[in-house]
Design a protein around this motif. Structure first.
Motif, PDB file in Angstrom:
ATOM      1  N   LYS A   1      -4.226   5.862  -1.473  1.00 46.70           N
ATOM      2  CA  LYS A   1      -5.418   6.709  -1.543  1.00 46.70           C
ATOM      3  C   LYS A   1      -6.691   5.879  -1.429  1.00 46.70           C
ATOM      4  O   LYS A   1      -7.639   6.269  -0.728  1.00 46.70           O
ATOM      5  N   MET A   2      -6.707   4.739  -2.074  1.00 48.73           N
ATOM      6  CA  MET A   2      -7.875   3.869  -2.002  1.00 48.73           C
ATOM      7  C   MET A   2      -8.115   3.383  -0.574  1.00 48.73           C
ATOM      8  O   MET A   2      -9.258   3.319  -0.103  1.00 48.73           O
ATOM      9  N   ALA A   3      -7.036   3.047   0.116  1.00 45.02           N
ATOM     10  CA  ALA A   3      -7.152   2.586   1.503  1.00 45.02           C
ATOM     11  C   ALA A   3      -7.712   3.686   2.389  1.00 45.02           C
ATOM     12  O   ALA A   3      -8.549   3.427   3.271  1.00 45.02           O
ATOM     13  N   LEU A   4      -7.267   4.909   2.164  1.00 43.99           N
ATOM     14  CA  LEU A   4      -7.760   6.028   2.970  1.00 43.99           C
ATOM     15  C   LEU A   4      -9.225   6.322   2.643  1.00 43.99           C
ATOM     16  O   LEU A   4     -10.039   6.550   3.552  1.00 43.99           O
TER      17      LEU A   4
ATOM     18  N   ILE B   1       0.841  -1.203   0.000  1.00 46.14           N
ATOM     19  CA  ILE B   1       0.000   0.000   0.000  1.00 46.14           C
ATOM     20  C   ILE B   1       0.873   1.249   0.000  1.00 46.14           C
ATOM     21  O   ILE B   1       0.631   2.205  -0.751  1.00 46.14           O
ATOM     22  N   VAL B   2       1.899   1.245   0.827  1.00 45.02           N
ATOM     23  CA  VAL B   2       2.809   2.389   0.890  1.00 45.02           C
ATOM     24  C   VAL B   2       3.561   2.570  -0.427  1.00 45.02           C
ATOM     25  O   VAL B   2       3.848   3.697  -0.848  1.00 45.02           O
ATOM     26  N   ALA B   3       3.850   1.466  -1.105  1.00 39.40           N
ATOM     27  CA  ALA B   3       4.630   1.523  -2.346  1.00 39.40           C
ATOM     28  C   ALA B   3       3.830   2.062  -3.527  1.00 39.40           C
ATOM     29  O   ALA B   3       4.415   2.481  -4.530  1.00 39.40           O
ATOM     30  N   ASP B   4       2.522   2.061  -3.443  1.00 38.98           N
ATOM     31  CA  ASP B   4       1.669   2.481  -4.555  1.00 38.98           C
ATOM     32  C   ASP B   4       0.744   3.605  -4.101  1.00 38.98           C
ATOM     33  O   ASP B   4      -0.199   3.366  -3.343  1.00 38.98           O
TER      34      ASP B   4
ATOM     35  N   CYS C   1      -1.939  12.810   2.091  1.00 38.98           N
ATOM     36  CA  CYS C   1      -1.863  11.364   2.330  1.00 38.98           C
ATOM     37  C   CYS C   1      -0.598  10.788   1.692  1.00 38.98           C
ATOM     38  O   CYS C   1       0.160  10.049   2.328  1.00 38.98           O
ATOM     39  N   VAL C   2      -0.368  11.127   0.436  1.00 37.17           N
ATOM     40  CA  VAL C   2       0.819  10.621  -0.278  1.00 37.17           C
ATOM     41  C   VAL C   2       2.092  11.205   0.326  1.00 37.17           C
ATOM     42  O   VAL C   2       3.106  10.508   0.458  1.00 37.17           O
TER      43      VAL C   2
ATOM     44  N   PHE D   1       3.621   6.174   7.494  1.00 41.17           N
ATOM     45  CA  PHE D   1       2.508   5.255   7.756  1.00 41.17           C
ATOM     46  C   PHE D   1       2.945   4.048   8.595  1.00 41.17           C
ATOM     47  O   PHE D   1       2.416   3.790   9.678  1.00 41.17           O
ATOM     48  N   ILE D   2       3.928   3.305   8.114  1.00 40.92           N
ATOM     49  CA  ILE D   2       4.350   2.092   8.828  1.00 40.92           C
ATOM     50  C   ILE D   2       5.059   2.403  10.139  1.00 40.92           C
ATOM     51  O   ILE D   2       4.753   1.775  11.162  1.00 40.92           O
ATOM     52  N   PRO D   3       6.011   3.366  10.180  1.00 39.99           N
ATOM     53  CA  PRO D   3       6.636   3.678  11.475  1.00 39.99           C
ATOM     54  C   PRO D   3       5.632   4.064  12.554  1.00 39.99           C
ATOM     55  O   PRO D   3       5.788   3.685  13.721  1.00 39.99           O
ATOM     56  N   ASN D   4       4.592   4.801  12.182  1.00 41.61           N
ATOM     57  CA  ASN D   4       3.609   5.197  13.183  1.00 41.61           C
ATOM     58  C   ASN D   4       2.677   4.055  13.549  1.00 41.61           C
ATOM     59  O   ASN D   4       2.186   3.983  14.677  1.00 41.61           O
ATOM     60  N   THR D   5       2.438   3.157  12.605  1.00 38.44           N
ATOM     61  CA  THR D   5       1.681   1.948  12.940  1.00 38.44           C
ATOM     62  C   THR D   5       2.467   1.109  13.939  1.00 38.44           C
ATOM     63  O   THR D   5       1.910   0.577  14.907  1.00 38.44           O
ATOM     64  N   LYS D   6       3.768   1.004  13.723  1.00 38.07           N
ATOM     65  CA  LYS D   6       4.626   0.274  14.670  1.00 38.07           C
ATOM     66  C   LYS D   6       4.637   0.956  16.035  1.00 38.07           C
ATOM     67  O   LYS D   6       4.693   0.287  17.083  1.00 38.07           O
ATOM     68  N   ALA D   7       4.591   2.287  16.032  1.00 43.22           N
ATOM     69  CA  ALA D   7       4.560   3.015  17.304  1.00 43.22           C
ATOM     70  C   ALA D   7       3.298   2.657  18.090  1.00 43.22           C
ATOM     71  O   ALA D   7       3.332   2.536  19.323  1.00 43.22           O
ATOM     72  N   LEU D   8       2.187   2.458  17.377  1.00 45.78           N
ATOM     73  CA  LEU D   8       0.929   2.096  18.036  1.00 45.78           C
ATOM     74  C   LEU D   8       0.968   0.675  18.596  1.00 45.78           C
ATOM     75  O   LEU D   8       0.180   0.340  19.484  1.00 45.78           O
TER      76      LEU D   8
END
Length: 246
Positions: free
Chosen positions: A137-140, A129-132, A160-161, A167-174
């Motif tokens: 945008k679709m996920a959001l 998702i992060v790579a595309d 968003c872009v 995105f991933i670093p903050n998901t890991k923080a959670l």
């Protein structure tokens, strides 16, 4: 000088701090700030790695976000304030309640990150998702139940872009947060607000937050997804204003 970019709008004795969610920005609060500016002093921040703030770090923590914001509040003498946190921002708000309770008059946790954190979450599923940018945008967009104006959506998708690397670093923080022990120590008013059609945060998670805070309450907004400030701006603004002035 603050590390964070921010938008400040409005006048009034009551101060409201607005903290956005993942792959979002301070601009997500624009419609709400427009409605509240005649009654409140509103401050929306861009967290590190988001909006116009400096880039984030791979080892970002929710505590670091809270510290960044407090530096901004100290610079502006913006307290006591009501802290409003959406999604990821909900975790930051809970962290601020833990670290700086004397600076905060009330908490509003809006479709908030979980009380107990994400735990053992598999972030590898987020990498495609992060790579595309189109997938991101679709996920959001999938977090919305109601449509928003096309021009506003375009602006938000740009941010968003811009925030994809956060995105991933903050998901890991959670994954590392847990406020089960700290929430009961915050005895000031806490309002949990959620869209009834939120597919991101289950109702059971919102109920856990309400139960954890001694002075907690919850309001659900019907026909609304994960983003009440944009999907139900008028209703959310009214609920927030009434809670602030209560």
């Amino acid at each position: 000088m603050s590390k964070l970019h921010y938008i400040r709008k409005g006048t009034g004795q009551n101060k409201i701090l607005l903290i956005h969610g993942n792959v979002a920005s301070a601009k997500w609060w624009g419609p709400v700030m427009d409605r509240l500016q005649n009654r409140f002093d509103c401050l929306a921040v861009d967290l590190r790695g988001y909006g116009a703030s400096e880039d984030g770090t791979k080892d970002v923590t929710i505590s670091l976000h809270a510290q960044d914001i407090m530096e901004t509040l100290e610079d502006m003498k913006f307290f006591p304030c009501v802290v409003v946190g959406h999604s990821l921002g909900g975790a930051v708000a809970m962290e601020m309640g833990k670290l700086y309770p004397e600076k905060i008059s009330k908490l509003v946790l809006l479709d908030s990150a979980q009380l107990e954190g994400l735990g053992d979450y598999d972030c590898s599923a987020l990498e495609p998702i992060v790579a595309d940018p189109n997938l991101l945008k679709m996920a959001l967009k999938a977090t919305f139940f109601q449509p928003i104006p096309v021009q506003l959506e375009a602006v938000l998708m740009e941010d968003c872009v811009r925030a994809k690397d956060a995105f991933i670093p903050n998901t890991k923080a959670l994954m590392k947060t847990n406020y089960t022990q700290d929430a009961p120590k915050f005895t000031k008013p806490v309002l949990v607000i959620r869209g009834e059609n939120d597919k991101v945060i289950p109702l059971a998670e919102a109920e856990k937050i309400v139960a954890a805070y001694p002075n907690g309450a919850m309001i659900s907004i019907p026909n609304c997804g994960h983003n009440p400030p944009l999907e139900a701006t008028e209703q959310f603004s009214k609920i927030l204003a009434e809670f602030v002035e209560k």
